[in-house]
Design an enzyme around this catalytic site. Structure first.
Site, PDB file in Angstrom:
ATOM      1  N   SER A  14       1.021  -1.119  -0.180  1.00 47.98           N
ATOM      2  CA  SER A  14      -0.030  -0.041   0.074  1.00 47.98           C
ATOM      3  C   SER A  14       0.828   1.195  -0.098  1.00 47.98           C
ATOM      4  O   SER A  14       1.977   1.420   0.655  1.00 47.98           O
ATOM      5  CB  SER A  14      -0.956  -0.065   1.391  1.00 47.98           C
ATOM      6  OG  SER A  14      -1.571   1.292   1.239  1.00 47.98           O
TER       7      SER A  14
ATOM      8  N   TYR B 260      -3.246  -0.072  10.174  1.00 49.97           N
ATOM      9  CA  TYR B 260      -3.202  -0.649   8.899  1.00 49.97           C
ATOM     10  C   TYR B 260      -1.773  -0.026   8.300  1.00 49.97           C
ATOM     11  O   TYR B 260      -1.174  -0.751   7.408  1.00 49.97           O
ATOM     12  CB  TYR B 260      -4.253   0.085   8.053  1.00 49.97           C
ATOM     13  CG  TYR B 260      -4.262  -0.344   6.629  1.00 49.97           C
ATOM     14  CD1 TYR B 260      -4.846  -1.749   6.413  1.00 49.97           C
ATOM     15  CD2 TYR B 260      -3.677   0.322   5.599  1.00 49.97           C
ATOM     16  CE1 TYR B 260      -4.656  -2.007   4.873  1.00 49.97           C
ATOM     17  CE2 TYR B 260      -3.684   0.251   4.196  1.00 49.97           C
ATOM     18  CZ  TYR B 260      -4.174  -1.144   3.824  1.00 49.97           C
ATOM     19  OH  TYR B 260      -4.191  -1.568   2.521  1.00 49.97           O
TER      20      TYR B 260
END
Length: 251
Positions: free
Chosen positions: A132, A145
């Site tokens: 990500s 996250y």
């Protein structure tokens, strides 16, 4: 026939990748927690193999790898796509939920990759990890996250060097926000998302996974805006990158 095993395949990026690879002649193995959605997808993809499991269950993971690879005869690509995400203030999210995000995104990925090793080695295969943009910059309102994706980035870089001796390629995909059910279901919208927007769909990431298979990179950065941010981050002082993130996340 080539064989790919995809975790988190019940929806979003995993499901889109399964459809694309199947359409291009690959045998696909589907792993995910939502048994009903997984079975429905497998019904659409003739010859697809599927098993419902939690990637943090080490025994279930080992049995699934043995089941798919025993039937398929080879594992050419493992796509670690399973992941959890929660937007919100760090203190407003329970420690149990933070822990679950880390367990799925890091421990689950590690366990699946570890179980896949002998099959990947035999085929001189490839691992694709779902990274990500938040693995490059610490991103507010998605703290656990972001931490998990930093871990995925480090895991990818280290294992890519270590597994070269086995002929196994390892890399990750690094997109910014993607329109998936996981993102769409969030009750909190981070300022970063409002400023950057959501310009990618699950199908865009599936196509990036296809390109990664045929032209492996350690990090495959996705979307032109994040590509600029990524290379600016490599060339500019860390303080400049932090100032950029502080502006993007300003409320």
């Amino acid at each position: 026939m080539k064989h790919i095993l995809i975790t988190g395949a019940a929806s979003g990026i995993g499901a889109a990748s399964a459809r694309l690879f199947h359409a291009r002649g690959w045998r696909v193995g589907l792993l995910g927690r939502d048994a009903e959605s997984l079975a429905a997808l497998a019904g659409q993809l003739h010859g697809a193999w599927q098993r419902a499991l939690d990637v943090t269950d080490e025994q279930a993971v080992a049995q699934a790898l043995q089941g798919f690879c025993g039937e398929a005869g080879a594992l050419h690509v493992l796509f670690n796509c399973a992941g959890l995400l929660r937007f919100g203030y760090f203190e407003a999210i329970s420690t149990q939920e933070h822990a679950q995000i880390l367990q799925v995104n890091v421990l689950g990925l590690l366990q699946v990759t570890h179980a896949a090793f002998p099959y990947l080695k035999a085929a001189q295969g490839q691992v694709i990890n779902m990274g990500s943009a938040s693995g490059l910059y610490g991103t507010p309102h998605m703290v656990s996250y972001s931490a998990s994706k930093f871990a995925v980035r480090g895991f990818t870089e280290a294992l890519e060097l270590e597994w070269r001796r086995h002929g196994i390629r390892v890399g990750d995909l690094m997109p910014p926000f993607v329109a998936t059910p996981m993102v769409d279901s969030q009750r909190f919208t981070p300022p970063t998302l409002r400023r950057l927007g959501v310009a990618l769909r699950a199908e865009d990431i599936a196509r990036a996974a296809w390109r990664q298979v045929h032209a492996p990179r350690v990090h495959r950065v996705i979307h032109w805006l994040f590509t600029l941010m990524y290379w600016a981050g490599q060339l500019s002082p860390p303080q400049a990158n932090r100032m950029l993130m502080a502006w993007l996340s300003r409320e």
